[in-house]
Enzyme design. Sequence first.
Site, short mmCIF file in Angstrom:
data_model
loop_
_atom_site.label_atom_id
_atom_site.label_comp_id
_atom_site.label_asym_id
_atom_site.label_seq_id
_atom_site.Cartn_x
_atom_site.Cartn_y
_atom_site.Cartn_z
N HIS A 85 0.81 -1.22 0.00
CA HIS A 85 0.00 0.00 0.00
C HIS A 85 0.84 1.27 0.00
O HIS A 85 0.29 2.37 0.00
CB HIS A 85 -0.92 0.00 1.24
CG HIS A 85 -1.57 -1.32 1.49
ND1 HIS A 85 -2.43 -1.90 0.60
CD2 HIS A 85 -1.45 -2.22 2.53
CE1 HIS A 85 -2.84 -3.08 1.08
NE2 HIS A 85 -2.25 -3.29 2.24
N ASP A 92 7.62 0.02 -9.38
CA ASP A 92 8.63 0.20 -10.43
C ASP A 92 9.40 -1.10 -10.68
O ASP A 92 9.71 -1.42 -11.83
CB ASP A 92 9.62 1.31 -10.04
CG ASP A 92 9.03 2.71 -10.19
OD1 ASP A 92 7.95 2.84 -10.81
OD2 ASP A 92 9.64 3.66 -9.68
N GLU A 103 0.15 -10.82 -7.32
CA GLU A 103 -0.04 -10.24 -5.98
C GLU A 103 -0.88 -11.20 -5.15
O GLU A 103 -1.93 -11.65 -5.60
CB GLU A 103 -0.78 -8.89 -6.13
CG GLU A 103 -1.13 -8.23 -4.82
CD GLU A 103 -1.98 -6.97 -5.02
OE1 GLU A 103 -2.63 -6.82 -6.07
OE2 GLU A 103 -2.00 -6.15 -4.07
N HIS A 105 -2.56 -12.00 -1.18
CA HIS A 105 -2.87 -11.60 0.20
C HIS A 105 -3.72 -12.67 0.86
O HIS A 105 -4.62 -13.22 0.24
CB HIS A 105 -3.65 -10.27 0.25
CG HIS A 105 -2.89 -9.14 -0.36
ND1 HIS A 105 -1.80 -8.57 0.25
CD2 HIS A 105 -3.06 -8.49 -1.54
CE1 HIS A 105 -1.34 -7.60 -0.53
NE2 HIS A 105 -2.07 -7.54 -1.62
N LEU A 106 -3.45 -12.90 2.13
CA LEU A 106 -4.29 -13.82 2.90
C LEU A 106 -5.67 -13.21 3.12
O LEU A 106 -6.70 -13.84 2.90
CB LEU A 106 -3.63 -14.12 4.25
CG LEU A 106 -2.30 -14.84 4.17
CD1 LEU A 106 -1.23 -14.09 4.92
CD2 LEU A 106 -2.43 -16.25 4.68
N SER A 107 -5.67 -11.97 3.59
CA SER A 107 -6.93 -11.26 3.84
C SER A 107 -7.36 -10.57 2.54
O SER A 107 -6.66 -10.65 1.52
CB SER A 107 -6.73 -10.22 4.94
OG SER A 107 -5.87 -9.17 4.49
N ARG A 116 -5.76 0.44 3.18
CA ARG A 116 -5.34 -0.81 2.51
C ARG A 116 -5.98 -0.95 1.13
O ARG A 116 -5.75 -1.94 0.43
CB ARG A 116 -5.71 -2.03 3.36
CG ARG A 116 -4.97 -2.10 4.67
CD ARG A 116 -5.31 -3.39 5.42
NE ARG A 116 -5.06 -3.21 6.84
CZ ARG A 116 -3.88 -3.37 7.43
NH1 ARG A 116 -2.83 -3.74 6.72
NH2 ARG A 116 -3.73 -3.16 8.72
C1 DQA Z 1 -1.59 -8.71 3.84
C2 DQA Z 1 -2.54 -7.52 3.81
C3 DQA Z 1 -1.80 -6.22 4.10
O1 DQA Z 1 -2.71 -5.13 4.11
C4 DQA Z 1 -1.12 -6.29 5.45
O2 DQA Z 1 -0.36 -5.13 5.67
C5 DQA Z 1 -0.30 -7.51 5.62
C6 DQA Z 1 -0.82 -8.78 5.15
C7 DQA Z 1 -2.35 -10.05 3.67
O3 DQA Z 1 -1.71 -11.02 3.31
O4 DQA Z 1 -3.55 -10.10 3.89
O5 DQA Z 1 0.78 -7.47 6.19
O6 DQA Z 1 -0.67 -8.59 2.76
#
Ligand code: DQA
Length: 149
Positions: A85, A92, A103, A105-107, A116
């Site tokens: 974020h 870059d 990309e 992300h877990l959440s 976020r």
């Molecule tokens: C994350 C989501 C990000 O916003 C957060 O800062 C993390 C974990 C995730 O995997 O959900 O550190 O990347």
Amino acid sequence: MTDTSSTVYVLNGPNLNLLGLREPDIYGSDTLDDIAGMLEDRAREHGLTIDMRQTNHEGMLVDWLHEAMAESARAVLLNAGAYTHTSIALLDAIRSITVPVIEVHLSDPKTREAFRHLSYVGMAAAKTVEGHGAKSYLIALDAVASREV
Ligand code: DQA
């Protein structure tokens, strides 16, 4: 750059070394080692190899993205944590390399705090997988195996 390597870099950013302990209500109870184990099993099924790494340092992620290209990696799965974020350097770097970056992300950051919702990584990534817990990594690896990226 060739697409012949079977190695998928899995790069993890800040605080992800604490997975399992860190806010389990948000990130689940799997540790990063657990996720590495799941990915190794799935990679084997696909005839791929994973190179799983974690750092708390932004520049290290930049260096590893460059390395992924130098080593002709098949793809990169990148969970940049909070640098997602904030980091124009990562944006870059992803634009600078020819290796596809997914990309991960877990959440689901888009459903969390407003800060976020912006993803510099997502601006350059070939694909984003988020909100599936540890399975986000497996879904991303399957996308590599099926040549979606
Ligand atoms: C994350 C989501 C990000 O916003 C957060 O800062 C993390 C974990 C995730 O995997 O959900 O550190 O990347």
